[in-house]
Design a protein around this motif. Structure first.
Motif, PDB file in Angstrom:
ATOM      1  N   ALA A   1      27.019 -99.310  11.567  1.00  0.00           N
ATOM      2  CA  ALA A   1      26.256-100.570  10.987  1.00  0.00           C
ATOM      3  C   ALA A   1      27.190-101.393  11.309  1.00  0.00           C
ATOM      4  CB  ALA A   1      26.810-100.413   9.307  1.00  0.00           C
ATOM      5  N   ILE A   2      26.490-102.695  11.719  1.00  0.00           N
ATOM      6  CA  ILE A   2      26.684-103.625  12.499  1.00  0.00           C
ATOM      7  C   ILE A   2      26.923-105.175  12.000  1.00  0.00           C
ATOM      8  CG2 ILE A   2      24.863-103.610  14.411  1.00  0.00           C
ATOM      9  CD1 ILE A   2      27.254-105.087  16.745  1.00  0.00           C
TER      10      ILE A   2
ATOM     11  N   LEU B   1      22.089 -98.234  11.367  1.00  0.00           N
ATOM     12  CA  LEU B   1      21.257 -96.950  12.192  1.00  0.00           C
ATOM     13  C   LEU B   1      21.869 -95.632  11.737  1.00  0.00           C
ATOM     14  CD1 LEU B   1      19.256 -95.894  14.135  1.00  0.00           C
ATOM     15  CD2 LEU B   1      21.055 -95.997  15.960  1.00  0.00           C
ATOM     16  N   MET B   2      21.354 -94.839  11.332  1.00  0.00           N
ATOM     17  CA  MET B   2      22.026 -92.965  10.568  1.00  0.00           C
ATOM     18  C   MET B   2      20.524 -92.578  10.916  1.00  0.00           C
ATOM     19  SD  MET B   2      21.396 -95.049   7.310  1.00  0.00           S
ATOM     20  CE  MET B   2      20.820 -95.900   7.646  1.00  0.00           C
ATOM     21  N   TYR B   3      21.567 -91.225  11.017  1.00  0.00           N
ATOM     22  CA  TYR B   3      21.052 -90.201  11.981  1.00  0.00           C
ATOM     23  C   TYR B   3      20.927 -88.848  10.778  1.00  0.00           C
ATOM     24  CZ  TYR B   3      19.853 -86.187  15.107  1.00  0.00           C
ATOM     25  OH  TYR B   3      19.129 -84.257  14.576  1.00  0.00           O
TER      26      TYR B   3
ATOM     27  N   HIS C   1      16.487 -93.846  11.109  1.00  0.00           N
ATOM     28  CA  HIS C   1      16.075 -94.371  10.164  1.00  0.00           C
ATOM     29  C   HIS C   1      17.096 -95.431  11.008  1.00  0.00           C
ATOM     30  CE1 HIS C   1      19.412 -92.380   6.729  1.00  0.00           C
ATOM     31  NE2 HIS C   1      18.996 -91.863   7.253  1.00  0.00           N
ATOM     32  N   ALA C   2      17.072 -97.101  10.143  1.00  0.00           N
ATOM     33  CA  ALA C   2      17.725 -97.622  10.543  1.00  0.00           C
ATOM     34  C   ALA C   2      17.896 -98.863   9.141  1.00  0.00           C
ATOM     35  CB  ALA C   2      18.150 -98.588  11.527  1.00  0.00           C
ATOM     36  N   ASP C   3      18.557 -99.282   8.584  1.00  0.00           N
ATOM     37  CA  ASP C   3      18.813-100.905   7.384  1.00  0.00           C
ATOM     38  C   ASP C   3      18.584-101.935   7.974  1.00  0.00           C
ATOM     39  OD1 ASP C   3      17.689 -99.068   5.457  1.00  0.00           O
ATOM     40  OD2 ASP C   3      19.797 -99.232   4.088  1.00  0.00           O
ATOM     41  N   TYR C   4      17.918-103.211   7.899  1.00  0.00           N
ATOM     42  CA  TYR C   4      18.610-103.671   8.971  1.00  0.00           C
ATOM     43  C   TYR C   4      18.172-105.610   8.160  1.00  0.00           C
ATOM     44  CZ  TYR C   4      13.376-104.908   8.067  1.00  0.00           C
ATOM     45  OH  TYR C   4      11.930-105.140   8.158  1.00  0.00           O
ATOM     46  N   ALA C   5      18.777-106.422   8.149  1.00  0.00           N
ATOM     47  CA  ALA C   5      18.474-108.021   7.579  1.00  0.00           C
ATOM     48  C   ALA C   5      18.539-108.738   8.954  1.00  0.00           C
ATOM     49  CB  ALA C   5      19.618-108.052   6.226  1.00  0.00           C
TER      50      ALA C   5
ATOM     51  N   GLY D   1      14.588-104.842   5.603  1.00  0.00           N
ATOM     52  CA  GLY D   1      13.628-104.107   5.512  1.00  0.00           C
ATOM     53  C   GLY D   1      14.519-102.399   5.998  1.00  0.00           C
ATOM     54  N   TYR D   2      13.754-101.936   6.372  1.00  0.00           N
ATOM     55  CA  TYR D   2      14.283-100.401   7.104  1.00  0.00           C
ATOM     56  C   TYR D   2      12.639-100.297   8.164  1.00  0.00           C
ATOM     57  CZ  TYR D   2      11.381 -97.601   4.256  1.00  0.00           C
ATOM     58  OH  TYR D   2       9.963 -96.571   3.435  1.00  0.00           O
TER      59      TYR D   2
END
Length: 295
Positions: free
Chosen positions: A174-175, A189-191, A209-213, A228-229
């Motif tokens: 996560a950044i 970012l996740m696996y 999958h990834a969450d973003y803002a 979102g994602y």
């Protein structure tokens, strides 16, 4: 089991929010889009409690080609999940060791072709840890590993299940780029690697999958933008009744997102996200809220 009922069983098993058809029971261990601003910026050493709340609704099932399936379907999922975080002074790989646990409380209500079921139970508990890094006052990141334990109740004959009934490990990065006034950007970012459900002999495929803002800080503690994602299943399901196409799911979600930070360790984020580009899953919308309280 009736085909439609089988679809809902595939969909409604979940942890924090049932935003799912691909993988077994169509759900996943991780509630996609759960994170928002500050996802990679862990606080200073100390003990913290985060509160997550979500409300998801869907009335459409999408097949492998993304077209709506001819099923009379409704799904509602509400969840509250306290997350306990301990950021230590212990060095780890150049960062600081951080540990956390999540205990989700979930309410599911599903109806398909005249059959209905409602559950309100403890979901699958998450335990994790990793290293937190602060490159500058603006750039922060976290590298970790979460383990999802099958603590929620599961019955293969039920229409819906809160628990997934299998173990899962999820490495993640996560950044966060944070400015009081200016651009704010976050990515997690996740696996996901899933074990077999021994009650059904079904093994869900691996997931990326990834969450973003992305938003703008106004210099007064407020940030506004979008979040979102993005989700993509990258390997086929394995087990009984898996379709020839492998049952791989995909989805994308976006919506407005805001944050307020008082500069003293308390912050709250809120987001509404609408799903699109969906395959082998339910398509719906969700409201998510997250709050941090320092101790």
């Amino acid at each position: 089991m009736h085909t439609a009922a089988k679809i809902v069983t595939l969909l409604a098993s979940t942890t924090l929010a049932a935003s799912s058809l691909a993988t077994e029971n169509g759900g996943g261990m991780y509630p996609n889009g759960n994170e928002n601003y500050l996802t990679g910026a862990l606080p200073p050493a100390g003990f913290y409690v985060l509160g997550y709340a979500s409300s998801y609704s869907a009335d459409s099932l999408r097949g492998n080609d993304g077209a709506q399936l001819p099923v009379n379907f409704k799904l509602r999922a509400n969840a509250v999940a306290p997350r306990f975080i301990w950021v230590t002074e212990q060095p780890l790989a150049g960062g600081k060791l951080a540990l956390h646990a999540i205990t989700p409380l979930v309410e599911l209500d599903a109806t398909v072709d005249g059959q209905s079921q409602r559950k309100r139970e403890l979901g699958d508990i998450v335990l994790g840890g990793g290293a937190a890094y602060h490159v500058s006052d603006k750039l922060h990141y976290y590298v970790g590993l979460d383990v999802n334990a099958p603590t929620g109740q599961f019955d293969k004959n039920d229409l819906v299940n809160v628990g997934r009934n299998y173990w899962n490990v999820e490495p993640l990065v996560a950044i966060s780029y944070v400015q009081p006034k200016g651009i704010n950007a976050d990515l997690k970012l996740m696996y996901d690697y899933n074990w077999k459900n021994r009650d059904t002999d079904y093994r869900s495929g691996q997931e990326l999958h990834a969450d973003y803002a992305l938003g703008w800080g106004f210099g007064n503690g407020w940030v506004a933008g979008v979040g979102g994602y993005a989700y993509r299943q990258i390997s086929d399901d394995q087990g009984p009744n898996v379709p020839a196409h492998g049952n791989r799911g995909q989805a994308f979600a976006i919506g407005p997102s805001i944050k307020y930070d008082n500069g003293k360790g308390f912050f709250v984020t809120a987001k509404w996200q609408q799903e699109s580009q969906v395959a082998n899953r339910a398509r719906g919308e969700e409201f998510k809220l997250r709050m941090t309280v320092p101790f």
